[in-house]
Each structure stands twice: as structure tokens, then as C-alpha cells.
Write an enzyme that holds these catalytic residues in place. Structure first.
Site, short mmCIF file in Angstrom:
data_model
loop_
_atom_site.label_atom_id
_atom_site.label_comp_id
_atom_site.label_asym_id
_atom_site.label_seq_id
_atom_site.Cartn_x
_atom_site.Cartn_y
_atom_site.Cartn_z
CB SER A 71 -0.89 0.02 1.25
OG SER A 71 -1.52 1.28 1.38
CE1 TYR A 87 -4.34 -2.00 5.77
CE2 TYR A 87 -3.29 -0.01 4.92
CZ TYR A 87 -3.93 -1.21 4.70
OH TYR A 87 -4.16 -1.64 3.42
#
Length: 186
Positions: A71, A87
Site C-alpha cells: 500500500s 496498518y
């Protein structure tokens, strides 16, 4: 295991695509360590388990592709929504480990690719959990119009296998321009 079932059905494994995301959103002061560790289990250790299982198969075949979905949040911390550090850390772990894995496997004919998209229009933002989840859900709602479809990311990722770059950032331009233009207005 899933790997043995695939091998039994198809006789070989040429591609492994690791794509998992679980979002636990918490400031460090409020973190539930069990929940944060579960996030790493899904977002990082599951990848390691599958890669470990396919390496001998791909080495025997003298090649293959391992594609690990990371990501943008794992590389560019300026783009992080509030309280999304755990995250981001799990996706950064994918990024760092994948770069090392590529070096480990380069002489065996196995190629490693890191796909690091920006916003992708999936239920991830809606399904985040944790004490500060509302800030990230709101972020997702505010910027969803600039997110790419999963189909766009998958097609771009497939096309990227032809190049020699280990990291590929599909669709980042639209999301990043939108986000950083918004930041400049604050």
C-alpha cells in the site's frame, strides 16, 4: 493446505498473488496489542506463509512470479490518515520483506513484484475496526471518488510483470494529486 490443493489440481504454480488487508485503527496510547498483532498476521505473516510454501515448487520449475500487494501507506507516511500507523507498519513490513525476498530469489528465476496502490474502491475503509476507526472511515468517504477500481489495479499489476521494476504504483496519480491538493488547502 491451499498450496497442495492448487498443485494437485494444476500440477504447478507459476504465480502467487498475496492480497490481504485488515485495518485496525488505533492511536498508540489506545492500542489493543492483540488486535494490532492480528493485523500483522493477516497483512504480513499470511504472505510469508504462502511464499514459504511455494518457493520449493517454483525453484523446482526454475521460475515463477510472486506478487505482494502492499500500500502507498507503507511507504509515504505523509499520506496517512489519523491513527493508521499500525496498518501502515504492516504494509511497510510487506514492502521491506519483499525487497529482500527479491534479492534472495533472483538467481532462482523467481521474480518478486510489489504492487503498492493508493486508494482502491473496496470495502476496506468501511470494515476497519479499532477505537479511531471513524477518522479513517471518514477519510475513505472523502476521497473514494479518486480511488481506482480493483479491476484497474489488477490489470495494471498484470501489465507490470513485463518490466524489471520490483515496485509498481498503479493509479497513484489521481489519488495523490487529489489528497495533496486538499492538504494544501488546509
Amino acid at each position: 493446505t491451499i498450496v497442495s490443493k492448487v498443485l494437485a489440481k494444476f500440477g504447478q504454480i507459476d504465480f502467487l498473488v498475496n492480497n490481504a488487508a485488515y485495518g485496525y485503527i488505533s492511536e498508540t496510547a489506545n492500542v489493543d496489542l492483540t488486535a494490532a498483532k492480528n493485523q500483522f498476521e493477516v497483512n504480513f505473516w499470511a504472505y510469508v506463509d504462502l511464499v514459504k510454501a511455494v518457493i520449493p515448487i517454483m525453484k523446482a520449475a526454475r521460475g515463477g512470479y510472486i506478487v505482494n500487494m502492499a500500500s502507498i501507506m507503507g511507504q509515504y507516511t505523509d499520506a496517512l490518515p489519523h491513527a493508521s500507523g499500525f496498518y501502515a507498519a504492516s504494509k511497510h513490513a510487506v514492502f521491506g520483506w519483499s525487497k529482500s525476498l527479491e534479492k534472495e530469489l533472483s538467481s532462482s528465476g523467481i521474480r518478486v513484484k510489489i504492487i503498492s496502490p493508493g486508494g482502491v474502491d473496496t470495502p476496506l475503509f468501511d470494515n476497519m475496526v479499532g477505537p479511531e476507526r471513524a477518522s479513517v472511515v471518514d477519510f475513505g468517504k472523502a476521497f473514494r471518488f479518486s480511488f481506482d477500481s480493483p479491476e484497474f489495479i489488477a490489470a495494471a499489476a498484470l501489465r507490470s510483470l513485463a518490466d524489471d521494476e520490483i515496485v509498481f504504483y498503479p493509479g497513484q496519480g489521481r489519488f495523490l494529486r487529489t489528497y495533496f491538493n486538499w492538504i494544501c488547502l488546509l
